[in-house]
Write a protein that holds these residues in place. Structure first.
Motif, PDB file in Angstrom:
ATOM      1  N   PHE A  65     -19.075 -18.638  12.604  1.00 41.52           N
ATOM      2  CA  PHE A  65     -17.687 -18.341  12.924  1.00 41.52           C
ATOM      3  C   PHE A  65     -17.269 -19.038  14.216  1.00 41.52           C
ATOM      4  CE2 PHE A  65     -14.688 -15.656  15.274  1.00 41.52           C
ATOM      5  CZ  PHE A  65     -13.610 -15.660  14.392  1.00 41.52           C
ATOM      6  N   ASN A  66     -18.118 -18.946  15.247  1.00 39.45           N
ATOM      7  CA  ASN A  66     -17.787 -19.579  16.534  1.00 39.45           C
ATOM      8  C   ASN A  66     -17.717 -21.094  16.416  1.00 39.45           C
ATOM      9  OD1 ASN A  66     -17.534 -17.191  17.927  1.00 39.45           O
ATOM     10  ND2 ASN A  66     -19.681 -17.144  18.557  1.00 39.45           N
ATOM     11  N   LYS A  67     -18.598 -21.673  15.624  1.00 38.60           N
ATOM     12  CA  LYS A  67     -18.581 -23.123  15.420  1.00 38.60           C
ATOM     13  C   LYS A  67     -17.285 -23.539  14.738  1.00 38.60           C
ATOM     14  CE  LYS A  67     -21.335 -26.870  13.503  1.00 38.60           C
ATOM     15  NZ  LYS A  67     -22.528 -27.232  12.739  1.00 38.60           N
ATOM     16  N   GLU A  71     -14.204 -25.919  16.095  1.00 37.90           N
ATOM     17  CA  GLU A  71     -13.674 -27.055  15.335  1.00 37.90           C
ATOM     18  C   GLU A  71     -12.159 -26.951  15.192  1.00 37.90           C
ATOM     19  OE1 GLU A  71     -15.702 -27.090  11.592  1.00 37.90           O
ATOM     20  OE2 GLU A  71     -17.608 -27.738  12.470  1.00 37.90           O
ATOM     21  N   ILE A  72     -11.687 -25.745  14.914  1.00 32.63           N
ATOM     22  CA  ILE A  72     -10.238 -25.548  14.770  1.00 32.63           C
ATOM     23  C   ILE A  72      -9.537 -25.814  16.098  1.00 32.63           C
ATOM     24  CG2 ILE A  72      -8.454 -23.800  14.367  1.00 32.63           C
ATOM     25  CD1 ILE A  72     -10.359 -22.594  12.245  1.00 32.63           C
ATOM     26  N   HIS A  74     -10.530 -27.769  18.471  1.00 30.68           N
ATOM     27  CA  HIS A  74     -10.576 -29.213  18.698  1.00 30.68           C
ATOM     28  C   HIS A  74      -9.509 -29.923  17.857  1.00 30.68           C
ATOM     29  CE1 HIS A  74     -12.254 -33.074  19.709  1.00 30.68           C
ATOM     30  NE2 HIS A  74     -12.379 -33.378  18.422  1.00 30.68           N
ATOM     31  N   GLU A  75      -9.358 -29.515  16.597  1.00 28.41           N
ATOM     32  CA  GLU A  75      -8.335 -30.112  15.737  1.00 28.41           C
ATOM     33  C   GLU A  75      -6.939 -29.832  16.276  1.00 28.41           C
ATOM     34  OE1 GLU A  75      -8.565 -32.061  12.990  1.00 28.41           O
ATOM     35  OE2 GLU A  75     -10.741 -32.134  13.303  1.00 28.41           O
ATOM     36  N   LEU A  76      -6.709 -28.625  16.773  1.00 27.52           N
ATOM     37  CA  LEU A  76      -5.404 -28.297  17.343  1.00 27.52           C
ATOM     38  C   LEU A  76      -5.103 -29.145  18.574  1.00 27.52           C
ATOM     39  CD1 LEU A  76      -5.294 -24.414  16.994  1.00 27.52           C
ATOM     40  CD2 LEU A  76      -3.883 -26.080  15.793  1.00 27.52           C
ATOM     41  N   GLU A  77      -6.115 -29.373  19.405  1.00 31.00           N
ATOM     42  CA  GLU A  77      -5.922 -30.223  20.580  1.00 31.00           C
ATOM     43  C   GLU A  77      -5.589 -31.656  20.162  1.00 31.00           C
ATOM     44  OE1 GLU A  77      -9.268 -29.983  23.204  1.00 31.00           O
ATOM     45  OE2 GLU A  77      -9.116 -27.812  23.383  1.00 31.00           O
ATOM     46  N   LEU A  78      -6.280 -32.167  19.143  1.00 31.72           N
ATOM     47  CA  LEU A  78      -5.988 -33.515  18.653  1.00 31.72           C
ATOM     48  C   LEU A  78      -4.566 -33.602  18.110  1.00 31.72           C
ATOM     49  CD1 LEU A  78      -9.301 -34.527  16.838  1.00 31.72           C
ATOM     50  CD2 LEU A  78      -8.427 -35.373  19.017  1.00 31.72           C
ATOM     51  N   LEU A  79      -4.160 -32.605  17.348  1.00 36.77           N
ATOM     52  CA  LEU A  79      -2.789 -32.601  16.826  1.00 36.77           C
ATOM     53  C   LEU A  79      -1.763 -32.528  17.953  1.00 36.77           C
ATOM     54  CD1 LEU A  79      -3.161 -30.229  13.744  1.00 36.77           C
ATOM     55  CD2 LEU A  79      -2.731 -32.696  13.714  1.00 36.77           C
ATOM     56  N   LYS A  80      -2.086 -31.752  18.967  1.00 38.82           N
ATOM     57  CA  LYS A  80      -1.179 -31.642  20.120  1.00 38.82           C
ATOM     58  C   LYS A  80      -1.048 -32.994  20.822  1.00 38.82           C
ATOM     59  CE  LYS A  80      -0.459 -27.970  23.354  1.00 38.82           C
ATOM     60  NZ  LYS A  80      -1.093 -26.956  24.213  1.00 38.82           N
ATOM     61  N   LYS A  81      -2.155 -33.705  20.989  1.00 39.20           N
ATOM     62  CA  LYS A  81      -2.113 -35.021  21.623  1.00 39.20           C
ATOM     63  C   LYS A  81      -1.334 -36.021  20.783  1.00 39.20           C
ATOM     64  CE  LYS A  81      -6.412 -34.662  24.240  1.00 39.20           C
ATOM     65  NZ  LYS A  81      -7.774 -35.163  24.430  1.00 39.20           N
ATOM     66  N   ILE A  82      -1.545 -35.962  19.485  1.00 43.93           N
ATOM     67  CA  ILE A  82      -0.798 -36.864  18.594  1.00 43.93           C
ATOM     68  C   ILE A  82       0.684 -36.571  18.679  1.00 43.93           C
ATOM     69  CG2 ILE A  82      -0.383 -37.438  16.146  1.00 43.93           C
ATOM     70  CD1 ILE A  82      -3.398 -37.037  15.694  1.00 43.93           C
ATOM     71  N   LYS A  83       1.049 -35.303  18.701  1.00 45.17           N
ATOM     72  CA  LYS A  83       2.454 -34.919  18.780  1.00 45.17           C
ATOM     73  C   LYS A  83       3.060 -35.398  20.099  1.00 45.17           C
ATOM     74  CE  LYS A  83       5.469 -30.923  18.384  1.00 45.17           C
ATOM     75  NZ  LYS A  83       5.565 -29.472  18.242  1.00 45.17           N
ATOM     76  N   GLU A  84       2.311 -35.257  21.198  1.00 45.25           N
ATOM     77  CA  GLU A  84       2.807 -35.717  22.508  1.00 45.25           C
ATOM     78  C   GLU A  84       2.985 -37.233  22.529  1.00 45.25           C
ATOM     79  OE1 GLU A  84       0.077 -34.302  25.435  1.00 45.25           O
ATOM     80  OE2 GLU A  84       0.735 -32.229  25.282  1.00 45.25           O
ATOM     81  N   GLN A  85       2.109 -37.947  21.871  1.00 47.45           N
ATOM     82  CA  GLN A  85       2.215 -39.415  21.824  1.00 47.45           C
ATOM     83  C   GLN A  85       3.451 -39.840  21.023  1.00 47.45           C
ATOM     84  OE1 GLN A  85      -1.452 -40.929  20.310  1.00 47.45           O
ATOM     85  NE2 GLN A  85      -2.574 -40.608  22.243  1.00 47.45           N
ATOM     86  N   GLN A  86       3.741 -39.114  19.927  1.00 50.53           N
ATOM     87  CA  GLN A  86       4.888 -39.469  19.097  1.00 50.53           C
ATOM     88  C   GLN A  86       6.192 -39.128  19.819  1.00 50.53           C
ATOM     89  OE1 GLN A  86       4.363 -37.429  15.397  1.00 50.53           O
ATOM     90  NE2 GLN A  86       2.920 -38.943  14.616  1.00 50.53           N
ATOM     91  N   VAL A  87       6.218 -38.049  20.590  1.00 48.43           N
ATOM     92  CA  VAL A  87       7.434 -37.643  21.296  1.00 48.43           C
ATOM     93  C   VAL A  87       7.637 -38.543  22.496  1.00 48.43           C
ATOM     94  CG1 VAL A  87       8.489 -35.783  22.642  1.00 48.43           C
ATOM     95  CG2 VAL A  87       7.322 -35.259  20.511  1.00 48.43           C
ATOM     96  N   GLY A  88       6.568 -38.831  23.187  1.00 49.31           N
ATOM     97  CA  GLY A  88       6.666 -39.560  24.451  1.00 49.31           C
ATOM     98  C   GLY A  88       6.642 -40.994  24.310  1.00 49.31           C
TER      99      GLY A  88
END
Length: 88
Positions: A65-67, A71-72, A74-88
């Motif tokens: 469960f913790n693993k 992973e989730i 980490h995926e959320l952080e990647l999506l957040k970075k992608i979203k910031e790159q597209q906005v900025g």
């Protein structure tokens, strides 16, 4: 005189058999208590083993469960970075 020794021998055997008969019940009770204690100890050992197995299964589930949680995250952080790159 010979009959006297025979009679004394018979009386001695009588007393020995009475003592043996009375001690037999005590011996039997002690043997039964030892057997019950042994069975109880075996049952306790089985309970301990069963608890250890269950705890190992729980630990494996928690680790999985913790693993997955990491992973989730980490995926959320990647999506957040992608979203910031597209906005900025």
């Amino acid at each position: 005189m010979e009959n006297g020794y025979v009679i004394l021998g018979i009386i001695a055997l009588l007393f020995l058999s009475m003592y043996g008969f009375s001690y037999y019940s005590v011996f039997k009770e002690r043997a039964q208590q030892k057997k019950e204690q042994q069975l109880e100890a075996e049952a306790e050992a089985q309970r301990v083993i069963r608890r250890q197995k269950m705890q190992a299964e729980i630990d494996a589930r928690v680790e999985k469960f913790n693993k997955r949680k990491e992973e989730i995250q980490h995926e959320l952080e990647l999506l957040k970075k992608i979203k910031e790159q597209q906005v900025g």
